[in-house]
Design a protein around this motif. Structure first.
Motif, mmCIF file in Angstrom:
data_model
loop_
_atom_site.group_PDB
_atom_site.id
_atom_site.type_symbol
_atom_site.label_atom_id
_atom_site.label_comp_id
_atom_site.label_asym_id
_atom_site.label_seq_id
_atom_site.Cartn_x
_atom_site.Cartn_y
_atom_site.Cartn_z
ATOM 1 N N LEU A 31 6.861 -5.541 14.111
ATOM 2 C CA LEU A 31 6.041 -6.882 14.187
ATOM 3 C C LEU A 31 7.171 -8.079 14.716
ATOM 4 N N GLY A 56 7.250 1.570 4.954
ATOM 5 C CA GLY A 56 7.975 1.342 6.422
ATOM 6 C C GLY A 56 8.315 0.119 6.578
ATOM 7 N N GLU A 77 11.126 3.625 2.809
ATOM 8 C CA GLU A 77 11.443 3.979 4.122
ATOM 9 C C GLU A 77 12.028 5.304 4.666
HETATM 10 N N1 SAM Z 1 7.135 -3.083 8.632
HETATM 11 C C1 SAM Z 1 7.759 -3.011 9.796
HETATM 12 C C2 SAM Z 1 6.989 -3.890 10.830
HETATM 13 O O1 SAM Z 1 6.137 -4.477 10.420
HETATM 14 O O2 SAM Z 1 7.735 -4.347 11.476
HETATM 15 C C3 SAM Z 1 7.777 -1.482 10.393
HETATM 16 C C4 SAM Z 1 6.493 -1.194 10.578
HETATM 17 S S1 SAM Z 1 6.437 0.575 11.596
HETATM 18 C C5 SAM Z 1 4.573 0.413 12.274
HETATM 19 C C6 SAM Z 1 6.161 1.616 10.483
HETATM 20 C C7 SAM Z 1 7.270 1.920 9.436
HETATM 21 O O3 SAM Z 1 7.312 3.076 8.550
HETATM 22 C C8 SAM Z 1 8.765 2.640 10.161
HETATM 23 O O4 SAM Z 1 9.855 1.930 9.618
HETATM 24 C C9 SAM Z 1 8.953 4.052 9.835
HETATM 25 O O5 SAM Z 1 10.146 4.528 10.024
HETATM 26 C C10 SAM Z 1 8.355 4.004 8.528
HETATM 27 N N2 SAM Z 1 7.793 5.339 8.183
HETATM 28 C C11 SAM Z 1 7.216 6.171 8.987
HETATM 29 N N3 SAM Z 1 6.591 7.148 8.240
HETATM 30 C C12 SAM Z 1 6.981 7.006 7.028
HETATM 31 C C13 SAM Z 1 6.843 7.818 5.934
HETATM 32 N N4 SAM Z 1 6.226 8.786 5.779
HETATM 33 N N5 SAM Z 1 7.276 7.152 4.654
HETATM 34 C C14 SAM Z 1 7.848 5.747 4.749
HETATM 35 N N6 SAM Z 1 8.112 5.246 5.860
HETATM 36 C C15 SAM Z 1 7.656 5.964 7.139
#
Ligand code: SAM
Length: 293
Positions: A31, A56, A77
């Motif tokens: 975001l 995440g 994360e």
């Molecule tokens: N919160 C941040 C933002 O809003 O800018 C990033 C959101 S992005 C849509 C999703 C995040 O979830 C990424 O950083 C990704 O690496 C992490 N992610 C993906 N699969 C995951 C999992 N199974 N467990 C934890 N984190 C995960």
């Protein structure tokens, strides 16, 4: 004072500094709009003593806004490459703890018990990775965690299914599963332009507020969910046809299924999408004794 992380300029600076490349397979759409983030956090209604759990954190855009409003933030994360970046971007916020773990494999309850004060308000707030939205939500709900609710960004199409009412084409077993545990509301529709990189689909923020008591009484939760999933196995089929083909020995037990339908006041010719959550509860309770062994 550093600028917020969630601006196009600062986000680009951070990504360039670390040579970070997005992994589509991890649902990485960050975001880049502080206004949107603040509105998401508003919907969580945090207070200065709240605990927040994020799934995440990415480079910390949402984490930063949560850290400004909650007492403590725990963020799971999966991507190791983000850990040094988060250590840098979130260095002004000592109330944040990053946990390097796949949230689907993590013992979230143990982490909550260890890191947060259970007597205080606890909310999950996240911009979810879209490829695992449903498994993450179902894990958080089925584990009956000590949280007040969940405010999260997801694909608009999934949000529509989660908050759907009976009789609509979006209504299905996911609507029932989520609405069994929570009051579900779509509170924001979010344009693609506030993400980097931009996703292909529209997004929505959904607020799930946990029920103190489930809205319906079921004899066996697992069986109730099995009956609802079975009822939607083929949407064009009648409820009787779906149940006879999906329940164990359903064809031999057709007369029992018909009796249970009658007992719960559900006509055999109806389709699953017309049944309310209350009707599914009655039906699964009536079927339960016939499918015990
Ligand atoms: N919160 C941040 C933002 O809003 O800018 C990033 C959101 S992005 C849509 C999703 C995040 O979830 C990424 O950083 C990704 O690496 C992490 N992610 C993906 N699969 C995951 C999992 N199974 N467990 C934890 N984190 C995960």
């Amino acid at each position: 004072m550093r600028k917020d992380i969630a601006t196009p300029v600062r986000t680009k600076e951070i990504l360039d500094k670390y040579g970070f490349s997005f992994k589509k397979s991890l649902g990485q759409n960050f975001l880049i709009d502080t206004n949107i983030l603040n509105r998401i956090v508003d919907h969580a209604e945090l207070t200065a003593s709240s605990g927040a759990i994020e799934i995440g954190p990415g480079i910390g855009a949402l984490t930063e806004q949560l850290a400004k409003r909650a007492e403590k933030v725990i963020a799971f994360e999966i991507d190791q490459r983000l850990l040094p970046i988060l250590e840098d971007t979130l260095s002004p916020y000592p109330n944040v703890k990053i946990i390097h773990h796949d949230v689907l494999k993590a013992d979230v309850r143990a982490v909550i018990e260890q890191e947060l004060d259970l007597d205080k308000d606890i909310m999950v707030v996240a911009n979810l990775p879209y490829y695992v939205t449903t498994p993450i939500l179902m894990k958080l709900l089925e584990e009956k965690l000590p949280i007040r609710g969940i405010v999260c960004m997801m694909q608009k199409e999934v949000g529509d299914r989660i908050s759907a009412k009976p009789g609509t084409k979006e209504y299905g077993s996911l609507s029932i599963a989520v609405q069994y545990y929570t009051k579900a509301e779509t509170v924001m529709i979010v344009p693609k332009t506030v993400f980097m990189p931009q996703p292909n689909v529209d997004s929505a923020v959904v607020r799930l507020t946990l029920h103190e008591e489930p809205p319906v009484k079921v004899k066996d939760e697992a069986f109730f969910f099995f009956v609802t999933r079975s009822s939607f196995a083929q949407r064009r089929k009648t409820i009787l046809n779906n149940l006879t083909s999906q329940l164990p020995d359903g064809k031999q037990k057709k007369d029992k299924i018909q009796a249970a339908l009658q007992q719960s006041g559900v006509e055999e010719s109806r389709r699953g999408e017309t049944l309310s959550i209350g009707e599914f509860a009655q039906l699964s309770n009536a079927l339960y004794p016939f499918f015990q062994e």
